[in-house]
Design a protein around this motif. Sequence first.
Motif, PDB file in Angstrom:
ATOM      1  N   TRP A  12       0.879  -1.401   0.128  1.00  0.00           N
ATOM      2  CA  TRP A  12       0.299   0.255  -0.165  1.00  0.00           C
ATOM      3  C   TRP A  12       0.779   0.935   0.006  1.00  0.00           C
ATOM      4  O   TRP A  12       2.221   1.106   0.481  1.00  0.00           O
ATOM      5  CB  TRP A  12      -1.280  -0.176   0.825  1.00  0.00           C
ATOM      6  N   GLU A  13       0.489   2.119  -0.157  1.00  0.00           N
ATOM      7  CA  GLU A  13       0.971   3.885  -0.573  1.00  0.00           C
ATOM      8  C   GLU A  13      -0.095   4.755   0.396  1.00  0.00           C
ATOM      9  O   GLU A  13      -1.003   4.984   0.170  1.00  0.00           O
ATOM     10  CB  GLU A  13       1.518   4.531  -1.541  1.00  0.00           C
ATOM     11  N   LEU A  14       0.369   6.016   1.337  1.00  0.00           N
ATOM     12  CA  LEU A  14      -0.365   6.392   2.098  1.00  0.00           C
ATOM     13  C   LEU A  14       0.137   8.092   1.106  1.00  0.00           C
ATOM     14  O   LEU A  14       1.470   8.549   0.949  1.00  0.00           O
ATOM     15  CB  LEU A  14       0.809   5.911   3.568  1.00  0.00           C
ATOM     16  N   HIS A  15      -0.273   8.939   1.694  1.00  0.00           N
ATOM     17  CA  HIS A  15      -0.859   9.977   1.038  1.00  0.00           C
ATOM     18  C   HIS A  15      -1.341  10.823   2.262  1.00  0.00           C
ATOM     19  O   HIS A  15      -3.007  11.026   1.857  1.00  0.00           O
ATOM     20  CB  HIS A  15      -1.111  10.429  -1.078  1.00  0.00           C
ATOM     21  N   VAL A  16      -0.507  12.232   2.709  1.00  0.00           N
ATOM     22  CA  VAL A  16      -1.559  12.739   3.574  1.00  0.00           C
ATOM     23  C   VAL A  16      -1.431  13.953   3.515  1.00  0.00           C
ATOM     24  O   VAL A  16      -0.692  14.334   2.999  1.00  0.00           O
ATOM     25  CB  VAL A  16      -0.714  12.381   5.041  1.00  0.00           C
ATOM     26  N   HIS A  17      -2.576  14.495   3.547  1.00  0.00           N
ATOM     27  CA  HIS A  17      -2.756  15.703   3.006  1.00  0.00           C
ATOM     28  C   HIS A  17      -3.051  16.674   3.799  1.00  0.00           C
ATOM     29  O   HIS A  17      -4.252  16.265   4.690  1.00  0.00           O
ATOM     30  CB  HIS A  17      -4.037  16.331   2.009  1.00  0.00           C
ATOM     31  N   ASP A  18      -2.431  17.765   4.414  1.00  0.00           N
ATOM     32  CA  ASP A  18      -3.378  18.894   5.543  1.00  0.00           C
ATOM     33  C   ASP A  18      -3.904  19.772   4.918  1.00  0.00           C
ATOM     34  O   ASP A  18      -3.197  20.941   3.832  1.00  0.00           O
ATOM     35  CB  ASP A  18      -1.447  19.105   6.153  1.00  0.00           C
ATOM     36  N   PHE A  19      -5.214  19.693   5.183  1.00  0.00           N
ATOM     37  CA  PHE A  19      -5.692  20.752   4.834  1.00  0.00           C
ATOM     38  C   PHE A  19      -5.910  22.081   5.308  1.00  0.00           C
ATOM     39  O   PHE A  19      -6.151  23.043   4.462  1.00  0.00           O
ATOM     40  CB  PHE A  19      -7.160  20.257   4.787  1.00  0.00           C
ATOM     41  N   ARG A  20      -4.847  22.437   6.463  1.00  0.00           N
ATOM     42  CA  ARG A  20      -4.985  23.987   6.180  1.00  0.00           C
ATOM     43  C   ARG A  20      -3.935  24.485   5.177  1.00  0.00           C
ATOM     44  O   ARG A  20      -3.831  25.742   5.565  1.00  0.00           O
ATOM     45  CB  ARG A  20      -3.981  24.205   8.250  1.00  0.00           C
ATOM     46  N   ASP A  21      -2.511  24.378   4.271  1.00  0.00           N
ATOM     47  CA  ASP A  21      -2.271  24.266   4.058  1.00  0.00           C
ATOM     48  C   ASP A  21      -2.800  24.894   2.491  1.00  0.00           C
ATOM     49  O   ASP A  21      -2.683  25.753   1.479  1.00  0.00           O
ATOM     50  CB  ASP A  21      -1.045  22.864   2.999  1.00  0.00           C
ATOM     51  N   ALA A  22      -3.689  24.582   2.586  1.00  0.00           N
ATOM     52  CA  ALA A  22      -4.840  25.005   0.851  1.00  0.00           C
ATOM     53  C   ALA A  22      -5.992  26.458   2.115  1.00  0.00           C
ATOM     54  O   ALA A  22      -6.807  26.509   1.205  1.00  0.00           O
ATOM     55  CB  ALA A  22      -6.653  24.268   0.409  1.00  0.00           C
ATOM     56  N   THR A  23      -5.947  26.523   2.754  1.00  0.00           N
ATOM     57  CA  THR A  23      -6.584  28.407   3.432  1.00  0.00           C
ATOM     58  C   THR A  23      -5.615  28.807   2.864  1.00  0.00           C
ATOM     59  O   THR A  23      -4.178  29.144   2.437  1.00  0.00           O
ATOM     60  CB  THR A  23      -6.086  28.464   4.727  1.00  0.00           C
ATOM     61  N   SER A  24      -6.170  30.263   2.826  1.00  0.00           N
ATOM     62  CA  SER A  24      -5.879  30.895   1.946  1.00  0.00           C
ATOM     63  C   SER A  24      -5.691  32.687   2.869  1.00  0.00           C
ATOM     64  O   SER A  24      -4.755  33.751   2.244  1.00  0.00           O
ATOM     65  CB  SER A  24      -7.046  31.777   0.508  1.00  0.00           C
ATOM     66  N   ASP A  25      -6.300  32.281   4.578  1.00  0.00           N
ATOM     67  CA  ASP A  25      -6.281  34.292   5.119  1.00  0.00           C
ATOM     68  C   ASP A  25      -4.953  33.771   5.749  1.00  0.00           C
ATOM     69  O   ASP A  25      -4.759  32.615   6.013  1.00  0.00           O
ATOM     70  CB  ASP A  25      -7.517  33.350   5.737  1.00  0.00           C
ATOM     71  N   VAL A  26      -4.795  34.939   6.016  1.00  0.00           N
ATOM     72  CA  VAL A  26      -3.196  35.158   6.658  1.00  0.00           C
ATOM     73  C   VAL A  26      -3.444  34.472   8.373  1.00  0.00           C
ATOM     74  O   VAL A  26      -1.994  33.706   8.720  1.00  0.00           O
ATOM     75  CB  VAL A  26      -3.260  36.133   7.028  1.00  0.00           C
ATOM     76  N   HIS A  27      -4.431  33.367   8.625  1.00  0.00           N
ATOM     77  CA  HIS A  27      -4.869  32.812  10.205  1.00  0.00           C
ATOM     78  C   HIS A  27      -4.377  32.143   9.630  1.00  0.00           C
ATOM     79  O   HIS A  27      -4.773  30.757  10.694  1.00  0.00           O
ATOM     80  CB  HIS A  27      -5.479  33.729  10.667  1.00  0.00           C
TER      81      HIS A  27
END
Length: 250
Positions: A33-48
Motif C-alpha cells: 500500500w502507499e500513503l499520501h497525507v494532505h494537511d488541509f490547513r495548507d489549502a487555506t488562503s487567509d493569513v491566520h
Amino acid sequence: MTLRVDVLTLFPDAVTQYATTSVLGRAMERQVWELHVHDFRDATSDVHRTVDDTPFGGGAGMVLRAEPILQTLDDHPEIARPLIALTPSGRRFTHAVAKELSALNGFALLCGRYEGFDERVVDLVVDDEISIGDYVLAGGELAALCVIESVVRLLPGALGNDESSVDETFSEGLLEYPHYTKPAEVRGLGVPEILRSGDHARIERWRRAQALHRTVARRADLIEQRGGLSDIDIAVMAEFPLLEGNGHTG
Ligand code: ADE
C-alpha cells in the motif's frame, strides 16, 4: 497492485508516524500500500490559516470550513476515491466493510475535528461516511488509522504469512479461540493438555468449541447473525465444554 490511501487531516504527522510503524510500515516498504497525507490547513488562503468557524444557528463548538477541504481536493486531483469521511454518524465499520475496502484500488479518508465539517463537504465530495463505534473521538485520525490497519492487513503480502489473516476473529463471524505459547506453565497455570497432544483434528475441534463458547458468552449478537448454532456447533461444544480459568467470560 498497490493500494493507494489518501488521508486529509489537520494532524499529518500523527497519521504518518503510526502508519509507517510495525505491520503497516513493513507493508508499505513492500509496496502493498502507499500513503499520501494532505494537511488541509495548507489549502487555506487567509493569513491566520483558519480551518474552522462558529456554527450557523448557534450552539457550542466549532465546525470545519468547507473551502480548505474542497481546495485540497482541487489541488490534488490524484487523490483516490471514494472519499470516506470518518464521523460518529457514519455507517458502522466492521470486518465486512474492511473487506469491501480491501478490494478497491484506493480510497481517501477525511478526518474531522471539533463538531465535524460543514455539511456541504458531504453534499459535494464525500462518497461514504464511516464510524468505528458508538463513542466520540476528538477527531477522525484514530478512526482513519483503525480503518487503514484493518484493511491493509487483509491485502496479500501485508503480513509475513499469507495464512494468518484468514483463520481468525470475525472472518467466520466468531470470536477467536484462546492462544498459548511457551513456557507450558505460567505462574501455576498450565496449557490445555489437548494442545500438546499432536492430534490436529481434535485440536481443531477444540479450538472451534472454544470460539463458539466465547462468542455465545460475550457476543450473542454474532451468533444470531450467523442464524444461531448449527447441530455441528452444538455437538462440538458438548464434546469440549467451556474452558475453565477464563473468569471474565462470565
Ligand atoms: N470521529 C469522532 N468520533 C468518531 C468515531 N466514533 N468514528 C469515526 N470517526 C470519528
